[in-house]
Design a protein around this motif. Structure first.
Motif, PDB file in Angstrom:
ATOM      1  N   LYS A 253     -11.146   9.656   3.771  1.00 32.98           N
ATOM      2  CA  LYS A 253     -11.489  10.005   2.305  1.00 32.98           C
ATOM      3  C   LYS A 253     -10.295   9.675   1.382  1.00 32.98           C
ATOM      4  CE  LYS A 253     -15.989  11.265   2.339  1.00 32.98           C
ATOM      5  NZ  LYS A 253     -16.383  12.388   3.261  1.00 32.98           N
ATOM      6  N   THR A 254      -9.125  10.047   2.057  1.00 32.08           N
ATOM      7  CA  THR A 254      -7.830   9.894   1.183  1.00 32.08           C
ATOM      8  C   THR A 254      -6.922   9.090   1.633  1.00 32.08           C
ATOM      9  OG1 THR A 254      -8.210  12.081   0.682  1.00 32.08           O
ATOM     10  CG2 THR A 254      -6.229  11.361   0.189  1.00 32.08           C
ATOM     11  N   VAL A 255      -6.244   8.139   0.881  1.00 31.48           N
ATOM     12  CA  VAL A 255      -5.212   7.393   1.185  1.00 31.48           C
ATOM     13  C   VAL A 255      -3.989   7.775   0.669  1.00 31.48           C
ATOM     14  CG1 VAL A 255      -4.315   5.004   1.501  1.00 31.48           C
ATOM     15  CG2 VAL A 255      -6.460   5.282   2.048  1.00 31.48           C
ATOM     16  N   ASP A 256      -2.942   8.069   1.127  1.00 34.94           N
ATOM     17  CA  ASP A 256      -1.723   8.491   0.541  1.00 34.94           C
ATOM     18  C   ASP A 256      -0.717   7.391   0.777  1.00 34.94           C
ATOM     19  OD1 ASP A 256      -1.583  11.451  -0.186  1.00 34.94           O
ATOM     20  OD2 ASP A 256      -2.273  11.754   1.919  1.00 34.94           O
ATOM     21  N   ILE A 257      -0.293   6.918  -0.480  1.00 34.47           N
ATOM     22  CA  ILE A 257       0.598   5.770  -0.430  1.00 34.47           C
ATOM     23  C   ILE A 257       2.093   6.272  -0.905  1.00 34.47           C
ATOM     24  CG2 ILE A 257       1.141   3.586  -1.689  1.00 34.47           C
ATOM     25  CD1 ILE A 257      -1.874   3.451  -2.116  1.00 34.47           C
ATOM     26  N   HIS A 258       3.076   6.234  -0.270  1.00 33.58           N
ATOM     27  CA  HIS A 258       4.622   6.607  -0.429  1.00 33.58           C
ATOM     28  C   HIS A 258       5.163   5.344  -1.061  1.00 33.58           C
ATOM     29  CE1 HIS A 258       4.119  10.641   0.911  1.00 33.58           C
ATOM     30  NE2 HIS A 258       3.052  10.029   1.726  1.00 33.58           N
ATOM     31  N   VAL A 259       5.893   5.430  -2.125  1.00 28.71           N
ATOM     32  CA  VAL A 259       6.750   4.329  -2.500  1.00 28.71           C
ATOM     33  C   VAL A 259       8.161   4.710  -2.324  1.00 28.71           C
ATOM     34  CG1 VAL A 259       4.936   3.674  -3.997  1.00 28.71           C
ATOM     35  CG2 VAL A 259       6.779   4.905  -4.986  1.00 28.71           C
ATOM     36  N   ALA A 260       9.202   3.734  -2.176  1.00 29.18           N
ATOM     37  CA  ALA A 260      10.243   3.966  -1.965  1.00 29.18           C
ATOM     38  C   ALA A 260      11.359   4.137  -3.361  1.00 29.18           C
ATOM     39  CB  ALA A 260      11.012   2.666  -1.004  1.00 29.18           C
TER      40      ALA A 260
ATOM     41  N   VAL B 267      -8.841  -1.046   2.278  1.00 32.76           N
ATOM     42  CA  VAL B 267      -9.573   0.005   2.380  1.00 32.76           C
ATOM     43  C   VAL B 267     -11.176  -0.106   1.573  1.00 32.76           C
ATOM     44  CG1 VAL B 267      -9.527   2.459   1.301  1.00 32.76           C
ATOM     45  CG2 VAL B 267      -7.367   1.579   2.177  1.00 32.76           C
ATOM     46  N   ASP B 268     -12.150   0.156   2.093  1.00 36.16           N
ATOM     47  CA  ASP B 268     -13.199  -0.269   1.548  1.00 36.16           C
ATOM     48  C   ASP B 268     -14.193   0.998   1.580  1.00 36.16           C
ATOM     49  OD1 ASP B 268     -14.170  -0.207   4.137  1.00 36.16           O
ATOM     50  OD2 ASP B 268     -14.614  -2.567   4.116  1.00 36.16           O
ATOM     51  N   GLN B 269     -13.893   2.218   1.999  1.00 31.96           N
ATOM     52  CA  GLN B 269     -14.802   3.485   2.087  1.00 31.96           C
ATOM     53  C   GLN B 269     -14.871   3.921   0.724  1.00 31.96           C
ATOM     54  OE1 GLN B 269     -15.390   5.092   5.075  1.00 31.96           O
ATOM     55  NE2 GLN B 269     -16.550   6.759   3.978  1.00 31.96           N
ATOM     56  N   PRO B 270     -16.295   3.922   0.221  1.00 31.23           N
ATOM     57  CA  PRO B 270     -16.706   4.353  -1.181  1.00 31.23           C
ATOM     58  C   PRO B 270     -16.096   5.903  -1.458  1.00 31.23           C
ATOM     59  CG  PRO B 270     -18.417   3.473   0.017  1.00 31.23           C
ATOM     60  CD  PRO B 270     -17.430   3.755   1.109  1.00 31.23           C
ATOM     61  N   GLY B 271     -15.623   5.721  -2.410  1.00 28.08           N
ATOM     62  CA  GLY B 271     -15.348   7.114  -3.151  1.00 28.08           C
ATOM     63  C   GLY B 271     -13.724   7.529  -2.748  1.00 28.08           C
ATOM     64  N   THR B 272     -12.864   6.584  -2.146  1.00 26.76           N
ATOM     65  CA  THR B 272     -11.832   6.806  -1.373  1.00 26.76           C
ATOM     66  C   THR B 272     -10.784   7.393  -2.995  1.00 26.76           C
ATOM     67  OG1 THR B 272     -12.016   5.293   0.239  1.00 26.76           O
ATOM     68  CG2 THR B 272      -9.932   5.963  -0.355  1.00 26.76           C
ATOM     69  N   LEU B 273     -10.070   8.494  -2.488  1.00 29.07           N
ATOM     70  CA  LEU B 273      -9.079   9.005  -3.224  1.00 29.07           C
ATOM     71  C   LEU B 273      -7.726   8.372  -3.024  1.00 29.07           C
ATOM     72  CD1 LEU B 273      -7.952  10.965  -5.416  1.00 29.07           C
ATOM     73  CD2 LEU B 273      -7.576  12.561  -3.695  1.00 29.07           C
ATOM     74  N   PHE B 274      -7.082   7.816  -3.757  1.00 25.82           N
ATOM     75  CA  PHE B 274      -5.624   6.949  -3.646  1.00 25.82           C
ATOM     76  C   PHE B 274      -4.923   7.940  -4.168  1.00 25.82           C
ATOM     77  CE2 PHE B 274      -8.746   3.636  -3.321  1.00 25.82           C
ATOM     78  CZ  PHE B 274      -8.417   2.980  -2.309  1.00 25.82           C
ATOM     79  N   ARG B 275      -3.949   8.461  -3.369  1.00 25.51           N
ATOM     80  CA  ARG B 275      -2.686   9.420  -4.026  1.00 25.51           C
ATOM     81  C   ARG B 275      -1.426   8.674  -3.792  1.00 25.51           C
ATOM     82  NH1 ARG B 275      -4.061  15.380  -1.518  1.00 25.51           N
ATOM     83  NH2 ARG B 275      -3.437  14.478   0.499  1.00 25.51           N
ATOM     84  N   VAL B 276      -0.958   8.263  -4.950  1.00 23.15           N
ATOM     85  CA  VAL B 276       0.319   7.671  -4.889  1.00 23.15           C
ATOM     86  C   VAL B 276       1.401   8.594  -5.093  1.00 23.15           C
ATOM     87  CG1 VAL B 276       1.718   5.773  -6.051  1.00 23.15           C
ATOM     88  CG2 VAL B 276      -0.595   5.535  -6.074  1.00 23.15           C
ATOM     89  N   ASN B 277       2.284   8.615  -4.273  1.00 18.73           N
ATOM     90  CA  ASN B 277       3.286   9.703  -4.088  1.00 18.73           C
ATOM     91  C   ASN B 277       4.480   8.979  -4.717  1.00 18.73           C
ATOM     92  OD1 ASN B 277       5.518  11.464  -3.530  1.00 18.73           O
ATOM     93  ND2 ASN B 277       4.010  12.402  -1.802  1.00 18.73           N
ATOM     94  N   LEU B 278       4.978   9.349  -5.593  1.00 18.49           N
ATOM     95  CA  LEU B 278       6.378   8.755  -6.385  1.00 18.49           C
ATOM     96  C   LEU B 278       7.435   9.654  -6.396  1.00 18.49           C
ATOM     97  CD1 LEU B 278       4.190   7.849  -9.621  1.00 18.49           C
ATOM     98  CD2 LEU B 278       5.073   6.324  -8.097  1.00 18.49           C
TER      99      LEU B 278
END
Lengths: 573, 102
Positions: free
Chosen positions: B12-19, B37-48
């Motif tokens: 349900k959640t994708v954590d994206i870490h950027v450099a 990622v094609d799961q409906p309702g996915t939460l994308f957390r971009v960790n900055l």
């Protein structure tokens, strides 16, 4: 033959450089069997000479030769070949890793040690010739691309930025990171002499970031020329970019309108703060109050900052490339250094504002490569002074319309309630006039007349704002914020605008009637020039009616001042 | 890779870490982090939290991610921007349409 690039490479020719005749013969036999042609050199000097004279497509090079060895000859040939790729294979009986390393360091492309099976060298020759061919194709494609970019660049700067106005006072500087800059700088006059200035920064830089520049410039110029206010220009640019640009490509932008009376209206959507300097001191900054354009389907409420600009003041607009310019140590130029440059008296006496910042910036980054486009615009407060004066009232007699040919049309519009906050009837009227009667300088004057009268009707008649508020600079700002606020909550009142145009023998007559729902005002003192000073009209108010009276043949108020009728006559130059 | 993505067990959640440098160089890997990622309702957390710098093309990448999330009726949240990165986000007024959490 002094330069290497005069002759094209000879595709089937292989140069064999070897001091031993036996080796020359053996290699020649192999080369001929491959369907290629051989040419010979027996020392390094000869090899360089033959290379220049015959332009072979490949060289087989011995290492140990009299006069000049193969390594030095290779170094010279590679230097002469510059951007061309001439494959050189060392063929040598010499042994040792140092020899191989020296040969490759000098520019050699491959190395084969005697004795060797012919198939091995044949394979190397075929492979290297293939690489040379690919290299050639890449070089040609690159050249084509380069040519196209240059043509496009000329077109771009010609079409977009060469039409800028006001450059006798406004100082613009642009330093692209690549041939194409993602930064766009535009200026244009509204018909009444107000100046619109735009600094835009498209995402990224290079060719793709300029895709939006053409529609941007067209929208900005066309709408400004028709007299639309900056709000409407910005909203239209946003709508256009939202439709045209792919997601992820957008425009950070700031717009300054410098009005003829010295009012500056400043709006910032995604750029670093727009700043106002007075005698080297920062007196105002306008921060970004809106996302960049092209992201949202329509713009939110646009908040403009309004200030009264003195002729000696400067408005500075910059792109983020200025503040984020890096030096070799990885430090950024930043705001503090920029301020230091602007306020330093030593700089100020010597350079203009833009040059102060640039000199300091140059000193800071030195030779470190530039990563982002750098843009600066310095707008001195005197940029819209009297130089852009109104067209003189025409000398044509109203009554000389003795021609029997009747050519008259009427146009009108009535705005009630909320629509007053939304619709600009002046721009619509002007666009009617231009569409029906063609272009002409006289529309500038008509625009001024319409604007003054309409603003009076709306501000004083409908919104009931007191003109005397504008007597002091503080009141001036309050006037505008009060105006915004009342417009926002407006749900009553009306203004009607009626325009009639009549063609005359050598020009035309424009009749304008504007009527508002207000209670009117005591207009007599305003029309009577002699009394102007007696009733204490300050420098910041009351000039509207005076201006209109000066431009028109006649100005008549009726209905206690809630209705005004004016006649303006122009002649075709 | 300048970008890493971790999908939670329930998907349900994708954590994206950027450099450190969140700019055009991250374009490819940032896109790879969410495009499949094609799961409906996915939460994308971009960790900055690691990013020290962010440019306008990074803002563009976030818009592309948001477009993708919207198409899945999902959501994008930007996490822990440092003050420099936060400044860029606030100049661009991204807080008006993307959630930003400290």
């Amino acid at each position: 033959m002094t330069t290497a690039e005069k002759l094209p490479s000879n595709p089937n020719l292989v140069l064999i450089a070897d001091d031993m005749t036996l080796n020359q013969r053996l290699l020649e036999k192999m080369v001929t069997n491959m369907g290629l042609v051989a040419e010979f050199a027996s020392n390094g000097f000869e090899a360089v000479e033959k290379y220049l004279a015959h332009r072979p497509s490949l060289i087989l090079m011995d290492i140990n030769m009299p006069e000049m060895g193969g390594v030095e000859a290779t170094r010279q040939i590679k230097h002469l070949a510059a951007d061309d790729f001439i494959p050189i294979i060392f063929v040598s009986g010499a042994e040792g890793q140092d020899i191989i390393r020296n040969a490759i360091d000098a520019g050699g492309d491959d190395f084969i040690q005697r004795p060797f099976p012919f198939e091995l060298l044949e394979g190397k020759i075929v492979a290297l010739r293939r690489i040379a061919e690919l290299y050639q194709q890449v070089a040609e494609l690159n050249q084509i691309r380069q040519d196209e970019v240059e043509v496009a660049e000329q077109l771009f700067s010609g079409a977009i930025e060469s039409s800028n106005v006001g450059l006798d006072t406004i100082r613009m500087h642009k330093q692209p990171a690549t041939t194409f800059s993602g930064d766009v700088q535009l200026t244009a006059y509204r018909p009444n002499g107000d100046l619109n200035i735009l600094l835009g920064d498209f995402t990224g830089h290079g060719l793709t970031s300029t895709l939006g520049a053409l529609p941007l410039a067209e929208t900005f110029r066309a709408m400004t020329a028709k007299g639309y206010a900056a709000e409407e220009v910005i909203a239209q640019i946003n709508a256009k970019l939202f439709r045209l640009l792919p997601t992820g490509l957008f425009l950070a932008v700031a717009v300054v309108t410098l009005e003829v009376d010295g009012t500056a209206r400043i709006w910032n959507g995604g750029l670093p703060d727009v700043m106002v300097f007075s005698h080297g001191e920062l007196v105002k900054r306008v921060s970004s109050s809106h996302p960049p354009l092209g992201i949202l389907p329509q713009v939110n409420e646009l908040s403009f900052e309004i200030s009264n600009i003195q002729p000696e003041d400067h408005i500075l607009m910059i792109s983020d490339g200025v503040l984020e310019a890096e030096n070799a140590e990885g430090d950024m130029f930043g705001e503090a250094r920029m301020f230091a440059a602007i306020t330093d008296p030593q700089y100020r006496n010597k350079y203009s504002l833009v040059d102060s910042v640039l000199t300091s910036l140059q000193h800071f980054v030195r030779e470190f490569p530039q990563r982002d486009d750098i843009s600066l615009i310095d707008i001195p407060g005197n940029s819209v002074q009297s130089e852009h004066s109104f067209t003189a009232t025409s000398q044509l007699d109203i009554n000389d319309n003795d021609s029997d040919e009747l050519d008259i049309w009427d146009w009108g519009l009535e705005l009630q309630g909320r629509s007053l906050a939304r619709i600009d009837p002046v721009a619509q009227a002007l666009s009617r006039l231009q569409e029906s009667e063609g272009e002409g300088d006289h529309w500038h004057t008509v625009f001024s007349i319409l604007t003054e009268l309409y603003v009076n009707a709306l501000d004083h008649g409908v919104l009931k704002l007191e003109s005397s508020l504008k007597d002091s600079p503080e009141g001036f700002a309050r006037y505008f914020s009060e105006r915004e606020q009342r417009l926002e909550t407006l749900s009553w009142g009306s203004v009607s605008l009626h325009v009639q145009h009549a063609r005359l023998a050598a020009g035309g007559r424009v009749f304008i009637r504007i009527e508002d729902s207000g209670e009117g005002f005591d207009f007599q003192p305003w029309l009577n020039q002699e009394n102007t000073y007696n009733i204490g009209i300050g420098a910041l108010s009351g000039r509207g009616i005076e201006l209109v009276s000066g431009l028109c043949e006649s100005v008549e108020y009726s209905n206690h001042g809630a209705t005004v009728e004016v006649v303006y006559v122009y002649s075709n130059a | 890779m300048s970008v890493t993505a971790i999908t939670s067990d329930d998907k349900k959640t994708v954590d994206i870490h950027v450099a450190e440098q969140f700019d055009y160089s991250a374009h490819q890997s940032f896109r790879e982090a969410y495009r499949f990622v094609d799961q409906p309702g996915t939460l994308f957390r971009v960790n900055l939290s690691k990013a020290t710098y962010m440019d306008s093309s990074a803002l563009g990448m976030i818009l592309l991610l948001k477009e993708h999330a919207d198409s899945l009726s999902g959501k994008v949240v930007l996490f822990q921007p440092n003050s420099a990165v936060n400044k860029i986000l606030s100049i661009a007024k991204f807080d008006q349409f993307v959630s930003i959490e400290a």
